[in-house]
Write an enzyme that holds these catalytic residues in place. Structure first.
Site, PDB file in Angstrom:
ATOM      1  NE  ARG A  45       0.095   1.508   3.404  1.00  0.00           N
ATOM      2  CZ  ARG A  45       1.075   2.361   3.597  1.00  0.00           C
ATOM      3  NH1 ARG A  45       2.334   1.916   3.754  1.00  0.00           N
ATOM      4  NH2 ARG A  45       0.879   3.649   3.645  1.00  0.00           N
ATOM      5  CB  ALA A  47       0.316   6.947  -3.753  1.00  0.00           C
ATOM      6  NE  ARG A  88      -6.261   0.761  -1.725  1.00  0.00           N
ATOM      7  CZ  ARG A  88      -5.594   1.314  -0.710  1.00  0.00           C
ATOM      8  NH1 ARG A  88      -4.302   1.096  -0.576  1.00  0.00           N
ATOM      9  NH2 ARG A  88      -6.210   2.087   0.159  1.00  0.00           N
ATOM     10  CD  GLN A 204      -3.016   2.926   6.735  1.00  0.00           C
ATOM     11  OE1 GLN A 204      -3.603   3.238   7.770  1.00  0.00           O
ATOM     12  NE2 GLN A 204      -3.654   2.784   5.592  1.00  0.00           N
ATOM     13  CG  ASP A 245      -3.032   8.123  -1.356  1.00  0.00           C
ATOM     14  OD1 ASP A 245      -2.943   8.645  -0.229  1.00  0.00           O
ATOM     15  OD2 ASP A 245      -2.680   6.952  -1.598  1.00  0.00           O
ATOM     16  CG  ASN A 255      -2.109  11.611   2.560  1.00  0.00           C
ATOM     17  OD1 ASN A 255      -1.598  10.703   1.907  1.00  0.00           O
ATOM     18  ND2 ASN A 255      -1.757  11.862   3.803  1.00  0.00           N
ATOM     19  CE  LYS A 256      -5.028   5.758   4.415  1.00  0.00           C
ATOM     20  NZ  LYS A 256      -6.027   4.922   3.714  1.00  0.00           N
TER      21      LYS A 256
HETATM   22  O1  MRU Z   1      -4.532   3.248   2.125  1.00  0.00           O
HETATM   23  P1  MRU Z   1      -3.057   3.428   2.004  1.00  0.00           P
HETATM   24  O2  MRU Z   1      -2.285   2.875   3.147  1.00  0.00           O
HETATM   25  O3  MRU Z   1      -2.529   2.945   0.658  1.00  0.00           O
HETATM   26  O4  MRU Z   1      -2.865   5.009   2.033  1.00  0.00           O
HETATM   27  C1  MRU Z   1      -1.577   5.524   1.967  1.00  0.00           C
HETATM   28  C2  MRU Z   1      -1.531   6.992   2.147  1.00  0.00           C
HETATM   29  O5  MRU Z   1      -2.526   7.659   2.272  1.00  0.00           O
HETATM   30  C3  MRU Z   1      -0.170   7.626   2.056  1.00  0.00           C
HETATM   31  O6  MRU Z   1      -0.093   8.758   2.875  1.00  0.00           O
HETATM   32  C4  MRU Z   1       0.086   8.045   0.610  1.00  0.00           C
HETATM   33  O7  MRU Z   1      -0.117   6.981  -0.255  1.00  0.00           O
HETATM   34  C5  MRU Z   1       1.454   8.574   0.413  1.00  0.00           C
HETATM   35  S1  MRU Z   1       2.652   7.312   0.505  1.00  0.00           S
HETATM   36  C6  MRU Z   1       4.165   7.931   0.076  1.00  0.00           C
END
Ligand code: MRU
Length: 364
Positions: A45, A47, A88, A204, A245, A255-256
């Site tokens: 996981r 991006a 995704r 995470q 993302d 983003n998350k």
């Molecule tokens: O759902 P995830 O764990 O794939 O989400 C990840 C994030 O939101 C990260 O902050 C984002 O991908 C940046 S990673 C360099």
């Protein structure tokens, strides 16, 4: 280096992020379908990591195909791309990774001499595609290192930096975007304490950011997602840095989930809010954050913890995996091409044009 994902002679190998930090287990994939499952189930996981995984999934599918001629392989390539793209929806890097391989494939097919046998054409195409996927892996690590160099000086020489989710080695092919900037600052001798939001519901921050920073000996504390506002008010946070993302053409940042809340709180308290992301996260075809598709995940991630139900039967559940932070809350976006500043629409368009010129020069 943390082996987030890796091309091997046996297939594409992933560190299973659903099992961290308690177990370090690897999953080997031998088909594009298995790679799609690994992305969907969040074994990999983040991006940039899923962007390169998408490319490696395509390369694996092409390399292992039993097609006996190019026409047959071309049909399969479209099926592979569709299957990987369905996994995704939010991180644009996934589509970037798939399309980079598909467009190279199309170019290679057009370039094959009509005098070659079908077997020789397939061999040439497969070798070039696998090389491209490996190059993308190397480029991702290089981009993270460059972001680190561009971003490190933005962080305090001595202070506490808050991050949300995991934008580290585990979310990239190594080193990390937001955590790469922190790593670069620490390598320069900055005394940085990291606060990692736990990042409910997938944790995470608590599981992954804490694990990888502790491995590097970087001072890290985990806090619940509802605690950072109070710490900001007490003057205990000097900067916030996160990954992304998808960044729309106007600089809005997906983003998350929870990132928006942190960004608004940072603004209220006069704390800089930085985003670090490779150029593959910038989506110039999406005008604003309004148009970014937000993944909705299984309600069970919210209702259950470690297999144990925590909410009453039948209660309604919200589980959006991402949110959008309007560009106005972002102090700067750190990319491997340089720092973006408001007004982001102009800054992104200008840097995109420079990148396009450089790409043309490479292909000329
Ligand atoms: O759902 P995830 O764990 O794939 O989400 C990840 C994030 O939101 C990260 O902050 C984002 O991908 C940046 S990673 C360099």
């Amino acid at each position: 280096m943390i082996p987030t994902l890796e091309w091997t002679d046996q297939g594409v190998r992933f560190l299973d992020q659903t099992k961290l930090p308690m177990e370090e287990v690897y999953v080997n994939t031998t088909s594009y379908g298995e790679v799609a499952t690994v992305i969907r189930d969040m074994i990999v996981r983040g991006a940039p990591a899923i962007g390169v995984s998408g490319a490696m999934g395509m390369a694996l599918g092409i390399d292992r195909s039993n097609a006996i001629n190019v026409a047959e392989l071309s049909l399969e390539v479209n099926v592979m791309a569709d299957a990987l793209a369905k996994t995704r929806p939010t991180a644009v890097n996934l589509f970037w990774g798939i399309e980079r391989i598909r467009s190279l494939y199309t170019r290679l097919v057009a370039e094959q001499s009509p005098h070659l046998s079908e077997a020789d054409k397939l061999k040439t195409i497969k070798a070039a595609i696998v090389t491209e996927a490996k190059t993308m892996y190397d480029e991702d690590i290089a981009a993270c290192k460059t972001m680190g160099q561009f971003g490190a000086d933005l962080l305090p020489r001595k202070g506490t930096v808050l991050t949300h989710c995991n934008a580290g080695a585990l979310a990239t092919c190594g080193y990390g975007s937001a955590l790469g900037v922190i790593r670069a600052a620490v390598e320069r001798g900055f005394e940085i304490d990291v606060l990692a939001d736990e990042t409910r519901p997938f944790l995470q921050g608590a599981r992954l950011t804490a694990w990888e920073l502790m491995k590097d000996g970087i001072q890290t504390s985990v806090l619940c997602d509802n605690m950072s506002g109070s710490l900001m008010r007490q003057g205990r946070i000097q900067a916030v840095i996160v990954g992304a993302d998808r960044i729309a053409a106007n600089g809005d940042v997906a983003n998350k989930i929870g990132t928006y809340t942190v960004a608004v709180l940072a603004r209220e308290h006069g704390i800089p809010f930085y985003v670090a992301a490779p150029w593959s996260t910038i989506d110039i075809n999406t005008p604003t954050g309004e148009e970014i598709p937000i993944e909705q995940r299984d309600p069970r991630e919210v209702t259950h913890s470690n297999g144990k139900q925590m909410t009453p039967d039948g209660v309604g559940i919200e589980n959006p995996a991402f949110d959008v932070t309007p560009a106005k809350y972002v102090t700067s976006i750190i990319t491997e091409r340089g720092l973006l500043k408001a007004p982001y629409g102009k800054s992104i368009a200008a840097m995109d044009a420079v990148g396009a010129l450089q790409a043309d020069a490479v292909h000329a």
